[in-house]
Write an enzyme that holds these catalytic residues in place. Structure first.
Site, mmCIF file in Angstrom:
data_model
loop_
_atom_site.group_PDB
_atom_site.id
_atom_site.type_symbol
_atom_site.label_atom_id
_atom_site.label_comp_id
_atom_site.label_asym_id
_atom_site.label_seq_id
_atom_site.Cartn_x
_atom_site.Cartn_y
_atom_site.Cartn_z
ATOM 1 N N LEU A 1 0.878 -1.172 0.000
ATOM 2 C CA LEU A 1 0.000 0.000 0.000
ATOM 3 C C LEU A 1 0.914 1.220 0.000
ATOM 4 C CD1 LEU A 1 -2.790 -0.865 2.637
ATOM 5 C CD2 LEU A 1 -3.006 -0.824 0.152
ATOM 6 N N ASP A 2 0.500 2.281 -0.686
ATOM 7 C CA ASP A 2 1.292 3.523 -0.679
ATOM 8 C C ASP A 2 1.442 4.054 0.741
ATOM 9 O OD1 ASP A 2 1.139 3.553 -3.392
ATOM 10 O OD2 ASP A 2 -0.527 4.981 -3.449
ATOM 11 N N LYS A 3 2.413 4.919 0.900
ATOM 12 C CA LYS A 3 2.675 5.514 2.225
ATOM 13 C C LYS A 3 1.404 6.139 2.807
ATOM 14 C CE LYS A 3 5.599 9.295 3.759
ATOM 15 N NZ LYS A 3 4.778 10.351 3.199
ATOM 16 N N ARG B 1 -5.188 6.110 -7.267
ATOM 17 C CA ARG B 1 -4.854 7.543 -7.333
ATOM 18 C C ARG B 1 -4.662 7.992 -8.776
ATOM 19 N NH1 ARG B 1 -3.500 9.055 -1.999
ATOM 20 N NH2 ARG B 1 -3.092 7.214 -0.729
ATOM 21 N N THR C 1 -1.754 5.526 2.004
ATOM 22 C CA THR C 1 -2.970 4.695 1.958
ATOM 23 C C THR C 1 -3.082 3.929 3.267
ATOM 24 O OG1 THR C 1 -2.715 4.469 -0.430
ATOM 25 C CG2 THR C 1 -4.157 2.876 0.643
#
Ligand code: URA
Length: 289
Positions: free
Chosen positions: A139-141, A227, A143
């Site tokens: 997961l992105d930072k 995103r 998210t």
């Protein structure tokens, strides 16, 4: 001069052939050294629950693996799981039982064991609990939400392989009211840009949950996909949370908390992977609801 040159060439040609032949014979000999409980070194490291096979390959090539007291850089080496001792970074590998935990990832942590820029990682909050486990996907930072960790690399690889089509559901809050036409484009599949190329996303299931809140279910996991899809439509995602992976639901697990999967959840995941129907576990087609 020409005679000398041609002699040199012949010597090189024969010595190369000779070396090639020696390698072939050596490989044959290695193969005959297979037997019960014998597996290749990368497979052994992965079976002992320490890394995936490709990570194991890197560990071996990096000189971090010791077999019976000697650094082993040959990834084709066969080892006996019962008789040989294998160490990675000086730690003895012994068979660990499979573990599966889920974390409700908070914002601001990177999904990585160690960050080259020294940022906080998901392993900082898992502490001892995360030892020997690897995240299944990322997961992105910024998210939040469901992140699965396991040392069952076979299941993890099946879950993240593009062919598995595992469904991942996200709740995305955007910076302005969502237009139905834009959601339909997400549902149909659309073009997004990244790393200098344009790609077409697969059809998704999209539901409007509020004026600025959309639930989106993807069967692929491209980098920053949600995103990038909304950005391509002219929105900024201000909050993004993953709520499920295949049959696994985040439920009411609080942010920053983790828990072991239940027996039933592990079985559901395994049977969904075995049936190859992770994309139909919650039964839908590409649609907007
Ligand atoms: N899509 C994103 O944009 N970010 C994530 O972390 C996961 C999916």
């Amino acid at each position: 001069f020409l005679v000398n040159f041609s002699v040199c060439l012949r010597v090189r040609f024969f010595s190369q052939n000779y070396l090639g032949l020696r390698r072939t014979i050596a490989n044959r000999v290695k193969k005959t050294s297979r037997g019960p409980n014998k597996v290749s070194l990368p497979r052994a490291i992965s079976k002992l629950g320490s890394a995936s096979r490709s990570q194991a390959l890197q560990l071996i090539q990096g000189g971090r693996v010791i077999v019976n007291g000697r650094v082993e850089r040959n990834p084709h080496r066969w080892v006996n799981l019962l008789a040989d001792t294998i160490k990675v970074d000086n730690e003895l590998l012994t068979k660990q039982p499979f573990r599966y935990i889920i974390l409700n990832k908070p914002r601001g942590l990177v999904t990585s064991r160690a960050d080259e820029r020294d940022r906080a990682t998901v392993f900082d909050i898992l502490e001892e609990e995360g030892k020997g486990l690897a995240p299944v996907g990322r997961l992105d930072k910024d998210t939040t939400g469901l992140l699965l960790f396991t040392n069952d690399h076979q299941l993890a690889n099946l879950l993240i392989s593009p062919e598995s089509g595992v469904e991942k559901t996200y709740l995305a809050t955007v910076d302005r009211d969502v237009d139905q036409k834009d959601l339909q484009r997400c549902a149909d599949g659309m073009e997004i840009e990244g790393r200098g190329k344009v790609i077409r996303t697969k059809p998704a299931v999209v539901k409007l949950k509020g004026q600025r809140l959309a639930e989106i279910t993807l069967t692929e996991g491209r980098n920053r996909q949600v995103r990038r899809m909304f950005e391509a439509l002219g929105y900024q995602v201000v909050d993004l949370k993953r709520t499920s992976i295949g049959p696994l639901e985040l439920g009411d697990l609080r942010e920053g908390e983790s828990r072991d999967l239940s027996h039933a959840e592990i079985e559901q995941l395994r049977s969904a992977v075995a049936r190859g129907d992770l994309h139909t576990t919650r039964s839908r087609s590409n649609a907007m609801e």
